[in-house]
Design an enzyme around this catalytic site. Structure first.
Site, PDB file in Angstrom:
ATOM      1  N   SER A  84       0.804  -1.226   0.000  1.00  0.00           N
ATOM      2  CA  SER A  84       0.000   0.000   0.000  1.00  0.00           C
ATOM      3  C   SER A  84       0.835   1.272   0.000  1.00  0.00           C
ATOM      4  O   SER A  84       0.388   2.300  -0.499  1.00  0.00           O
ATOM      5  CB  SER A  84      -0.915   0.015   1.222  1.00  0.00           C
ATOM      6  OG  SER A  84      -0.148  -0.118   2.404  1.00  0.00           O
ATOM      7  N   ASP A 114      -0.018   6.998  10.963  1.00  0.00           N
ATOM      8  CA  ASP A 114      -0.184   5.673  11.567  1.00  0.00           C
ATOM      9  C   ASP A 114       1.145   4.942  11.748  1.00  0.00           C
ATOM     10  O   ASP A 114       1.179   3.826  12.260  1.00  0.00           O
ATOM     11  CB  ASP A 114      -1.195   4.829  10.786  1.00  0.00           C
ATOM     12  CG  ASP A 114      -0.687   4.375   9.413  1.00  0.00           C
ATOM     13  OD1 ASP A 114       0.464   4.690   9.038  1.00  0.00           O
ATOM     14  OD2 ASP A 114      -1.444   3.684   8.704  1.00  0.00           O
ATOM     15  N   HIS A 127       1.976   4.237   6.856  1.00  0.00           N
ATOM     16  CA  HIS A 127       1.722   4.913   5.585  1.00  0.00           C
ATOM     17  C   HIS A 127       2.182   6.362   5.658  1.00  0.00           C
ATOM     18  O   HIS A 127       1.711   7.115   6.516  1.00  0.00           O
ATOM     19  CB  HIS A 127       0.232   4.862   5.258  1.00  0.00           C
ATOM     20  CG  HIS A 127      -0.284   3.464   5.133  1.00  0.00           C
ATOM     21  ND1 HIS A 127      -0.845   2.788   6.191  1.00  0.00           N
ATOM     22  CD2 HIS A 127      -0.275   2.601   4.089  1.00  0.00           C
ATOM     23  CE1 HIS A 127      -1.171   1.564   5.798  1.00  0.00           C
ATOM     24  NE2 HIS A 127      -0.832   1.426   4.529  1.00  0.00           N
TER      25      HIS A 127
END
Lengths: 280, 280
Positions: free
Chosen positions: A79, A258, A261
């Site tokens: 991601s 977080d 990311h």
């Protein structure tokens, strides 16, 4: 309408004047084939002017990553690489196709700096991927693209998804799977320049609150990535140390709320260290 | 986990080694308050290392655009600035809110370079806008944000929309409207650093095929923007000459297929010259 002379005259008359012209006069904001000449070393993200300056301090030798005309540069990963890229538009050099993370920021600078070579930059990161999921889609989404430069960032999910029991991952599985993937890659793409990016997390980030779940085991994933880089003679992008250093300037939430990311600031930090590592 | 010493050790062991460390050892990829100290001049988009290097060639004096903690930087303009930004998310520093053009690319570098100041970068460009449309939404979408740095790119539609008769624009109207907008801005935001960006088109782009419709009248819009920059003592970003120079390296379609809207390569070129002009 405007000639090079006009450009330089405008520069001189503009706020740009002193800084750029004092670096040597013939600075161009669109640098050309520096990767093949080593002239842009030490200037990731910089103008030709800054590159020219810093080339005197570094990079006078052979380029780290020579590029050919139309070179294909591929970002692979999870991601962090995906970064919300479009699944409809997956073409080269398209901002939608490149997402909102470090690949698009690095791509912009690659395209500006090596314009004469008209490189083609792709992103095939997929959110949630671990090494075995890269392996499952490697032929179609990596080998088939015939990258000249292949950058891989994988590992955080290999540990993260093992917290709470959903995935039975270990550093040993990561190492075994990653080594097999790299062997396969080296065999299929013998001429490609491989770039292994260090998995990282930011202590203080929302997802890293329970540090006992992450450390020291996560450090082993980083060590494995680095060891494999040595084993396969790839470049190695030290993201963890870059973020650790950056956190002396602004808190974790600035670079990555977080802790996994990156924010735009964190993505730019990544792009900067990636460019420095790959192109000097 | 990682200390500065570890960071430098990792650097030394990584492919980054020579280039960065040879620039002086204590290079940091996250530079801090350089805009207030002048130390990062000459290094738009560069690492701290390159900045440190080039600061010896330029920028030893006062910074062009000092930033305060939490400074607000606002990009205003038309579709080139808008660049597909989200209308739902308009918050600071968010890639969706900043679009896919030069504002997000410049913002990334601003956020990395001035991390210690935690700047807030906004985009309020709207596709299709001419000066009078900026004026109509200026109070709510510019003045209310209280920008410390306000960048304006406007003008291509003021001419483009007059081709074919849909809009009755002239250079004189552009000048009158733009001057009024700048007077209003200077009165409402006396401390703001204003940045006027030069409108530009790329000959050879799809929308510029009929050059007789564009020239020489479009040159007058560029001249007016520059004159107003002098009149209001703003910075001036010479986009036209940057693109003219870049087209010696790669064709117009590489930088901007239609000659009006930049590609990713063109957007990075813009971000680079913008950063150089505003921060040195």
């Amino acid at each position: 309408m405007s000639s090079r002379r006009t450009f330089l005259k405008n520069l001189k008359n503009s706020a740009l004047g002193g800084a750029l012209l004092s670096l040597g006069g013939a600075a161009s904001l669109a640098t050309t084939g520096c990767a093949t000449g080593g002239g842009d070393a030490g200037s990731s993200g910089s103008t030709g002017g800054a590159g020219g300056c810093c080339a005197t301090g570094a990079g006078a030798g052979a380029p780290k990553t020579p590029l050919v005309k139309g070179a294909v540069i591929l970002f692979q990963g999870d991601s962090i690489t995906d970064a919300g890229r479009s699944r409809k538009n997956t073409g080269a050099n398209n901002p939608d196709a490149l997402g909102r993370g470090y690949p698009v920021l690095a791509a912009g600078e690659i395209l500006r700096r090596f314009a004469a070579l008209e490189p083609r930059v792709f992103n095939r990161g997929i959110s949630g991927n671990k090494v075995h999921q890269l392996a499952a889609r490697w032929d179609g989404e990596t080998i088939a693209l015939k990258p000249d430069v292949l950058s891989i960032l994988i590992g955080v999910n290999d540990h993260w998804h093992s917290i709470g029991g959903g995935y039975k991952g270990t550093p040993e599985i990561y190492e075994k799977d990653y080594r097999a993937l790299l062997k396969r890659t080296a065999a299929a793409l013998p001429a490609a320049r491989l770039v292994i990016c260090e998995p990282f997390v930011l202590k203080g980030g929302g997802a890293i609150r329970n540090e006992a779940q992450w450390f020291p085991v996560f450090d082993r994933y980083r060590e494995i990535a680095k060891r494999l880089a040595g084993e396969f003679n790839t470049l190695f992008v030290p993201f963890q140390s870059a973020f650790d250093d950056a956190m002396k300037t602004a808190p974790a939430k600035y670079w990555s709320p977080d802790g996994v990311h990156p924010s735009l600031a964190g993505a730019q930090l990544m792009a900067t260290v990636w460019l420095k590592t790959v192109f000097g």
